[in-house]
Motif scaffolding. Structure first.
Motif: not given
Length: 117
Positions: A19-24, A44-51, A55-58, A72-75
């Motif tokens: 989903l994040g990649g699709a937004k980016i 929306y790209r920024f939101v994708g970057t956060l996603e 994921a990388v953090g997980l 996980a808390i951030g997500l």
């Protein structure tokens, strides 16, 4: 690390990377979703970057539990905000349901990670 923690991490990583990649990448259906919510493509790209960052953090959290819990808390917070945005926009509750389920899944991951750490 438990099987539950690993399973939840894998599910969340797959969802948020896609989903994040699709937004980016601003694929057409994501551009339509952004327009529907009145969001600029840049936001929306920024939101994708956060996603994607979450994921990388997980993934890194599989080696360092505190990092995984923080991701996980951030997500969970990001998905809670997404559900609120959908509801405030006047979308039916079913449109907010995927974000709410992802938020609860992220909270479950954090709970399992803390419980086993």
């Amino acid at each position: 690390m438990t099987t539950a923690q690993t399973t939840l991490a894998v599910v969340l990583v797959l969802v948020f990377l896609s989903l994040g990649g699709a937004k980016i990448a601003a694929v057409p259906f994501m551009r339509q979703a952004a327009a529907h919510l009145g969001m600029s493509p840049g936001l929306y790209r920024f939101v994708g970057t956060l996603e994607v960052a979450g994921a990388v953090g997980l993934v890194l959290g599989l080696a360092s539990a505190p990092l995984g819990v923080a991701a996980a808390i951030g997500l969970a917070l990001l998905m809670t905000a997404a559900a609120v945005v959908h509801l405030r926009h006047g979308d039916p509750p079913v449109r907010a349901l995927p974000a709410a389920v992802l938020a609860l899944t992220a909270v479950a991951y954090a709970g399992v990670a803390v419980g086993t750490g």
